[in-house]
Write a protein that holds these residues in place. Structure first.
Motif, mmCIF file in Angstrom:
data_model
loop_
_atom_site.group_PDB
_atom_site.id
_atom_site.type_symbol
_atom_site.label_atom_id
_atom_site.label_comp_id
_atom_site.label_asym_id
_atom_site.label_seq_id
_atom_site.Cartn_x
_atom_site.Cartn_y
_atom_site.Cartn_z
ATOM 1 N N ALA A 1 0.828 -1.208 0.000
ATOM 2 C CA ALA A 1 0.000 0.000 0.000
ATOM 3 C C ALA A 1 0.863 1.259 0.000
ATOM 4 C CB ALA A 1 -0.940 0.000 1.206
ATOM 5 N N GLY A 2 1.907 1.271 0.832
ATOM 6 C CA GLY A 2 2.783 2.437 0.900
ATOM 7 C C GLY A 2 3.543 2.675 -0.387
ATOM 8 N N CYS A 3 4.082 1.617 -0.964
ATOM 9 C CA CYS A 3 4.854 1.726 -2.197
ATOM 10 C C CYS A 3 3.976 2.200 -3.354
ATOM 11 C CB CYS A 3 5.480 0.372 -2.515
ATOM 12 S SG CYS A 3 6.480 0.357 -4.006
ATOM 13 N N PHE A 4 2.811 1.572 -3.512
ATOM 14 C CA PHE A 4 1.898 1.936 -4.581
ATOM 15 C C PHE A 4 1.465 3.396 -4.473
ATOM 16 C CE2 PHE A 4 -2.619 2.622 -5.452
ATOM 17 C CZ PHE A 4 -2.620 2.527 -6.843
ATOM 18 N N THR A 5 1.143 3.834 -3.272
ATOM 19 C CA THR A 5 0.660 5.205 -3.074
ATOM 20 C C THR A 5 1.754 6.221 -3.402
ATOM 21 O OG1 THR A 5 -0.848 4.366 -1.392
ATOM 22 C CG2 THR A 5 -0.522 6.745 -1.459
ATOM 23 N N ALA B 1 4.237 5.654 -5.536
ATOM 24 C CA ALA B 1 4.401 5.575 -6.987
ATOM 25 C C ALA B 1 3.319 6.390 -7.687
ATOM 26 C CB ALA B 1 4.361 4.121 -7.454
ATOM 27 N N LEU B 2 2.103 6.299 -7.199
ATOM 28 C CA LEU B 2 1.013 7.067 -7.794
ATOM 29 C C LEU B 2 1.223 8.561 -7.601
ATOM 30 C CD1 LEU B 2 -1.611 7.266 -9.319
ATOM 31 C CD2 LEU B 2 -2.837 6.773 -7.177
ATOM 32 N N SER B 3 1.724 8.960 -6.457
ATOM 33 C CA SER B 3 2.019 10.375 -6.221
ATOM 34 C C SER B 3 3.007 10.902 -7.249
ATOM 35 C CB SER B 3 2.571 10.571 -4.808
ATOM 36 O OG SER B 3 2.859 11.931 -4.577
ATOM 37 N N LEU B 4 4.040 10.124 -7.549
ATOM 38 C CA LEU B 4 5.027 10.500 -8.563
ATOM 39 C C LEU B 4 4.367 10.620 -9.937
ATOM 40 C CD1 LEU B 4 7.952 10.864 -9.660
ATOM 41 C CD2 LEU B 4 8.027 8.369 -9.862
ATOM 42 N N ILE B 5 3.592 9.632 -10.316
ATOM 43 C CA ILE B 5 2.953 9.613 -11.638
ATOM 44 C C ILE B 5 1.930 10.737 -11.768
ATOM 45 C CG2 ILE B 5 1.371 8.225 -13.068
ATOM 46 C CD1 ILE B 5 3.080 5.774 -12.130
ATOM 47 N N LEU B 6 1.192 11.001 -10.696
ATOM 48 C CA LEU B 6 0.256 12.127 -10.723
ATOM 49 C C LEU B 6 1.004 13.435 -10.952
ATOM 50 C CD1 LEU B 6 -2.073 11.178 -7.729
ATOM 51 C CD2 LEU B 6 -2.790 11.404 -10.136
ATOM 52 N N GLY B 7 2.095 13.624 -10.238
ATOM 53 C CA GLY B 7 2.895 14.850 -10.388
ATOM 54 C C GLY B 7 3.414 15.022 -11.795
ATOM 55 N N GLY C 1 4.236 -0.113 -11.962
ATOM 56 C CA GLY C 1 5.568 0.428 -11.705
ATOM 57 C C GLY C 1 6.025 0.329 -10.260
ATOM 58 N N CYS C 2 5.127 0.021 -9.361
ATOM 59 C CA CYS C 2 5.446 -0.066 -7.936
ATOM 60 C C CYS C 2 6.439 -1.206 -7.692
ATOM 61 C CB CYS C 2 4.148 -0.297 -7.158
ATOM 62 S SG CYS C 2 4.346 -0.919 -5.485
ATOM 63 N N PRO C 3 7.594 -0.928 -7.071
ATOM 64 C CA PRO C 3 8.576 -1.977 -6.814
ATOM 65 C C PRO C 3 8.041 -3.162 -6.006
ATOM 66 C CG PRO C 3 9.614 0.151 -6.569
ATOM 67 C CD PRO C 3 8.137 0.412 -6.741
ATOM 68 N N LEU D 1 6.292 -8.927 -5.904
ATOM 69 C CA LEU D 1 5.314 -9.996 -5.732
ATOM 70 C C LEU D 1 5.225 -10.898 -6.962
ATOM 71 C CD1 LEU D 1 2.538 -8.001 -3.860
ATOM 72 C CD2 LEU D 1 4.102 -9.695 -2.900
ATOM 73 N N LYS D 2 5.808 -10.457 -8.057
ATOM 74 C CA LYS D 2 5.821 -11.239 -9.286
ATOM 75 C C LYS D 2 7.242 -11.682 -9.651
ATOM 76 C CE LYS D 2 2.087 -8.292 -10.839
ATOM 77 N NZ LYS D 2 1.776 -7.119 -11.605
ATOM 78 N N ALA D 3 8.208 -11.317 -8.845
ATOM 79 C CA ALA D 3 9.614 -11.501 -9.195
ATOM 80 C C ALA D 3 10.152 -12.871 -8.808
ATOM 81 C CB ALA D 3 10.456 -10.430 -8.499
ATOM 82 N N LYS D 4 11.225 -13.239 -9.468
ATOM 83 C CA LYS D 4 11.991 -14.412 -9.067
ATOM 84 C C LYS D 4 12.694 -14.064 -7.758
ATOM 85 C CE LYS D 4 16.030 -17.052 -10.442
ATOM 86 N NZ LYS D 4 17.125 -17.138 -11.399
ATOM 87 N N ILE D 5 12.695 -14.972 -6.848
ATOM 88 C CA ILE D 5 13.352 -14.768 -5.554
ATOM 89 C C ILE D 5 14.605 -15.635 -5.517
ATOM 90 C CG2 ILE D 5 13.093 -14.934 -3.048
ATOM 91 C CD1 ILE D 5 11.157 -12.915 -4.349
ATOM 92 N N THR D 6 15.690 -15.061 -5.066
ATOM 93 C CA THR D 6 16.922 -15.829 -4.893
ATOM 94 C C THR D 6 17.224 -15.967 -3.413
ATOM 95 O OG1 THR D 6 18.315 -13.862 -5.069
ATOM 96 C CG2 THR D 6 17.860 -15.066 -7.108
ATOM 97 N N LEU D 7 17.997 -16.949 -3.071
ATOM 98 C CA LEU D 7 18.298 -17.232 -1.664
ATOM 99 C C LEU D 7 19.728 -17.734 -1.521
ATOM 100 C CD1 LEU D 7 17.490 -17.841 1.325
ATOM 101 C CD2 LEU D 7 16.741 -20.087 0.490
ATOM 102 N N ASP D 8 20.417 -17.179 -0.551
ATOM 103 C CA ASP D 8 21.691 -17.716 -0.106
ATOM 104 C C ASP D 8 21.472 -18.195 1.310
ATOM 105 O OD1 ASP D 8 23.284 -17.090 -2.386
ATOM 106 O OD2 ASP D 8 23.301 -14.994 -1.750
ATOM 107 N N ALA D 9 21.704 -19.451 1.594
ATOM 108 C CA ALA D 9 21.474 -20.007 2.923
ATOM 109 C C ALA D 9 22.729 -20.714 3.414
ATOM 110 C CB ALA D 9 20.297 -20.964 2.896
#
Length: 141
Positions: A56-60, A62-68, A123-125, A130-138
């Motif tokens: 919610a924070g990221c999207f909002t 991002a929208l503020s930037l795009i609105l501007g 555009g929201c990171p 949430l759609k990205a490939k996740i990598t892991l070093d364990a």
């Protein structure tokens, strides 16, 4: 490039164990989480709640930037990201993130607002994560 972090500690089994979440900023400091707060509605937080707040924070923002960029400034934007966690055949999975936005933006019509909000969602990171490939070093220590 910008980096930050969050961390978690856990002791015990899945149902009797207890965890604590901390953020670099200190917004959360050893904040409790566990099975009961995740699945039984007990006090504490859970990963899905934190993902929802971050989304919610990221999207909002991002929208503020795009609105501007389009010549608009929001007087008020309130966003909720509802995260759905479901048990599927292969285990628990986040199956949906649903954004709900209410905004007061002078001079914009509904069609333009929906267009720009859609652009912000794509555009929201966090949406991308949430759609990205996740990598892991364990590593065991």
């Amino acid at each position: 490039m910008s980096k930050t972090h969050g961390s978690a500690r856990w002791k015990g089994g899945i149902k009797d164990g207890i965890g604590a979440i901390t953020t670099k900023s200190g917004a959360l400091s050893d904040y409790p989480y566990g099975f009961a707060s995740r699945f039984e509605g007990k006090p504490g937080t859970n990963p899905e709640e934190l993902i929802g707040a971050a989304h919610a924070g990221c999207f909002t923002m991002a929208l503020s930037l795009i609105l501007g960029e389009a010549g608009f400034t929001a007087e008020q934007m309130n966003t909720r990201s509802e995260i759905t966690l479901e048990k599927l055949d292969d285990g628990f999975t986040i199956t949906e993130a649903h954004l709900t936005l209410e905004a007061k933006i002078p001079g914009i019509d509904q069609a333009k607002f929906e267009e720009l909000a859609g652009k912000a969602e794509k555009g929201c990171p966090v949406s991308k994560l949430l759609k990205a490939k996740i990598t892991l070093d364990a590593k065991l220590v």
